[in-house]
Design an enzyme around this catalytic site. Structure first.
Site, PDB file in Angstrom:
ATOM      1  N   ASN A   1     -18.229  17.198  36.930  1.00  0.00           N
ATOM      2  CA  ASN A   1     -19.419  17.951  37.326  1.00  0.00           C
ATOM      3  C   ASN A   1     -20.230  18.271  36.063  1.00  0.00           C
ATOM      4  OD1 ASN A   1     -21.115  20.255  37.752  1.00  0.00           O
ATOM      5  ND2 ASN A   1     -20.150  20.504  39.741  1.00  0.00           N
TER       6      ASN A   1
ATOM      7  N   HIS B   1     -23.405  21.929  34.072  1.00  0.00           N
ATOM      8  CA  HIS B   1     -23.530  22.813  32.905  1.00  0.00           C
ATOM      9  C   HIS B   1     -24.312  22.193  31.764  1.00  0.00           C
ATOM     10  CE1 HIS B   1     -21.309  25.963  34.665  1.00  0.00           C
ATOM     11  NE2 HIS B   1     -20.192  25.290  34.767  1.00  0.00           N
TER      12      HIS B   1
ATOM     13  N   HIS C   1     -24.825  19.409  41.470  1.00  0.00           N
ATOM     14  CA  HIS C   1     -25.215  20.318  42.554  1.00  0.00           C
ATOM     15  C   HIS C   1     -26.710  20.593  42.397  1.00  0.00           C
ATOM     16  CE1 HIS C   1     -24.246  24.403  44.738  1.00  0.00           C
ATOM     17  NE2 HIS C   1     -25.261  23.761  45.289  1.00  0.00           N
TER      18      HIS C   1
ATOM     19  N   ARG D   1     -29.323  22.792  43.420  1.00  0.00           N
ATOM     20  CA  ARG D   1     -29.434  24.092  44.092  1.00  0.00           C
ATOM     21  C   ARG D   1     -30.863  24.336  44.532  1.00  0.00           C
ATOM     22  NH1 ARG D   1     -24.772  27.603  42.969  1.00  0.00           N
ATOM     23  NH2 ARG D   1     -25.974  29.165  44.034  1.00  0.00           N
TER      24      ARG D   1
ATOM     25  N   ARG E   1     -31.713  25.895  39.392  1.00  0.00           N
ATOM     26  CA  ARG E   1     -31.372  26.606  38.152  1.00  0.00           C
ATOM     27  C   ARG E   1     -30.793  25.691  37.079  1.00  0.00           C
ATOM     28  NH1 ARG E   1     -26.265  30.255  40.080  1.00  0.00           N
ATOM     29  NH2 ARG E   1     -27.792  30.955  41.591  1.00  0.00           N
TER      30      ARG E   1
ATOM     31  N   GLU F   1     -23.520  17.641  45.501  1.00  0.00           N
ATOM     32  CA  GLU F   1     -23.184  18.901  46.185  1.00  0.00           C
ATOM     33  C   GLU F   1     -24.487  19.541  46.606  1.00  0.00           C
ATOM     34  OE1 GLU F   1     -21.149  21.452  43.481  1.00  0.00           O
ATOM     35  OE2 GLU F   1     -19.455  20.120  43.261  1.00  0.00           O
TER      36      GLU F   1
ATOM     37  N   THR G   1     -20.620  28.588  43.119  1.00  0.00           N
ATOM     38  CA  THR G   1     -20.317  28.568  44.554  1.00  0.00           C
ATOM     39  C   THR G   1     -19.150  29.500  44.865  1.00  0.00           C
ATOM     40  OG1 THR G   1     -20.879  26.238  44.400  1.00  0.00           O
ATOM     41  CG2 THR G   1     -19.979  27.003  46.494  1.00  0.00           C
TER      42      THR G   1
ATOM     43  N   GLU H   1     -13.182  18.797  50.540  1.00  0.00           N
ATOM     44  CA  GLU H   1     -12.838  19.202  49.184  1.00  0.00           C
ATOM     45  C   GLU H   1     -12.230  20.594  49.306  1.00  0.00           C
ATOM     46  OE1 GLU H   1     -15.621  18.558  46.008  1.00  0.00           O
ATOM     47  OE2 GLU H   1     -14.781  20.209  44.839  1.00  0.00           O
TER      48      GLU H   1
ATOM     49  N   HIS I   1     -12.894  23.455  41.851  1.00  0.00           N
ATOM     50  CA  HIS I   1     -13.389  24.802  41.548  1.00  0.00           C
ATOM     51  C   HIS I   1     -12.359  25.606  40.759  1.00  0.00           C
ATOM     52  CE1 HIS I   1     -15.896  28.331  41.684  1.00  0.00           C
ATOM     53  NE2 HIS I   1     -16.843  27.569  42.207  1.00  0.00           N
TER      54      HIS I   1
HETATM   55  N1  PXP Z   1     -16.492  21.495  43.482  1.00  0.00           N
HETATM   56  C1  PXP Z   1     -17.486  22.237  44.047  1.00  0.00           C
HETATM   57  C2  PXP Z   1     -17.786  22.030  45.488  1.00  0.00           C
HETATM   58  C3  PXP Z   1     -18.237  23.150  43.277  1.00  0.00           C
HETATM   59  O1  PXP Z   1     -19.215  23.876  43.859  1.00  0.00           O
HETATM   60  C4  PXP Z   1     -17.947  23.280  41.905  1.00  0.00           C
HETATM   61  C5  PXP Z   1     -18.763  24.199  41.055  1.00  0.00           C
HETATM   62  O2  PXP Z   1     -20.052  23.690  40.933  1.00  0.00           O
HETATM   63  C6  PXP Z   1     -16.919  22.478  41.358  1.00  0.00           C
HETATM   64  C7  PXP Z   1     -16.192  21.619  42.186  1.00  0.00           C
HETATM   65  C8  PXP Z   1     -16.562  22.545  39.915  1.00  0.00           C
HETATM   66  O3  PXP Z   1     -16.065  23.809  39.590  1.00  0.00           O
HETATM   67  P1  PXP Z   1     -15.756  24.180  38.097  1.00  0.00           P
HETATM   68  O4  PXP Z   1     -17.060  24.147  37.352  1.00  0.00           O
HETATM   69  O5  PXP Z   1     -15.175  25.558  38.188  1.00  0.00           O
HETATM   70  O6  PXP Z   1     -14.798  23.153  37.569  1.00  0.00           O
END
Ligand code: PXP
Length: 235
Positions: free
Chosen positions: A7, A10, A43, A45, A49, A70, A101, A149, A189
């Site tokens: 992901n 960031h 993601h 949003r 952001r 996402e 999330t 997921e 997550h």
């Molecule tokens: N999966 C989903 C559905 C999420 O919303 C997120 C956070 O954006 C992640 C995975 C990744 O989470 P983390 O950044 O805590 O590894």
């Protein structure tokens, strides 16, 4: 081998802090794939952001593995998904004020079945980001989802060994049920380099989507190494 979805939200968060052009999530995706990522997850949003529409558009062109989008199940996002055509969509709940999330998707929301069908008719695989709850998993199957997921946030926030063990058991049961129902099983997550080992026996998990810990480690060791280290841990 368990797949790793990286992901890269960031990376965009850092860029948006200055509203500049760097660091670019497109470059991050390129490095991630070169270092073993099996999928890139972003993601988009409602408040934009971090990931921007431009990122989604360009990433669709450049990603060589799979693009997992996402998004909240809103008419705007469904329209975007149908236009850009990611390989998969993970439907997530979204609140404006949340930092990330929180909680799993409410599978009882009106019109969810039709939205899943609409995405699937555009040949987009649909995953639901849900709590490790057997009834919710059964309902996900009924709604027509291709995948789930499992929300691992509760596990990640657990403090004592007892709490962690309980959460791992819940995840194990959930993953087992999902597999039996022929759902593809992902999890994500709050997973870190330090807690992933607790999940090693949950063999039904086919894919992890991991963001924060990888990008955090990348600050010190570089994105490529951070991804290679996580790939080695998920096995
Ligand atoms: N999966 C989903 C559905 C999420 O919303 C997120 C956070 O954006 C992640 C995975 C990744 O989470 P983390 O950044 O805590 O590894």
């Amino acid at each position: 081998m368990t797949k790793l979805g990286v992901n890269i939200d960031h990376i965009a968060t850092i860029r948006q802090a200055r509203k500049t052009i760097e660091p670019d999530p497109v470059e991050a995706a390129f490095i991630a794939e070169k270092n073993g990522a099996d999928q890139i997850t972003i993601h988009l949003r409602e408040d934009r952001r971090h990931i921007q529409d431009r990122d989604l558009r360009i990433l669709r062109e450049t990603i060589q593995t799979r693009l997992n989008l996402e998004m909240a199940p809103t008419p705007e996002m469904i329209g975007i998904a149908k236009a850009v055509h990611p390989d998969s969509v993970t439907l997530v709940p979204e609140k404006r004020e949340e930092v990330t999330t929180e909680g799993g998707l409410n599978v009882a929301i009106k019109g969810l079945e039709e939205k899943i069908a609409e995405l699937k008719s555009s040949k987009i695989k649909v995953s639901l980001f849900i709590a490790p709850d057997i009834e919710v998993i059964k309902k996900s199957r009924k709604l027509g989802a291709d995948a789930i997921e499992i929300h691992t946030g509760y596990f990640a926030n657990s403090k004592s060994e007892k709490e962690i063990k309980n959460e791992v058991e819940r995840i194990k049961d959930a993953a087992h049920t999902a597999k039996k129902l022929d759902l593809y099983v992902a999890a994500g997550h709050g997973i870190t380099y330090h807690n992933i080992h607790y999940l090693k026996d949950v063999v039904e998990i086919e894919e992890y989507n991991i963001g924060h810990t990888i990008i955090s480690r990348a600050v010190f060791v570089g994105l490529g190494q951070a991804i290679r280290e996580m790939k080695a841990l998920i096995g």
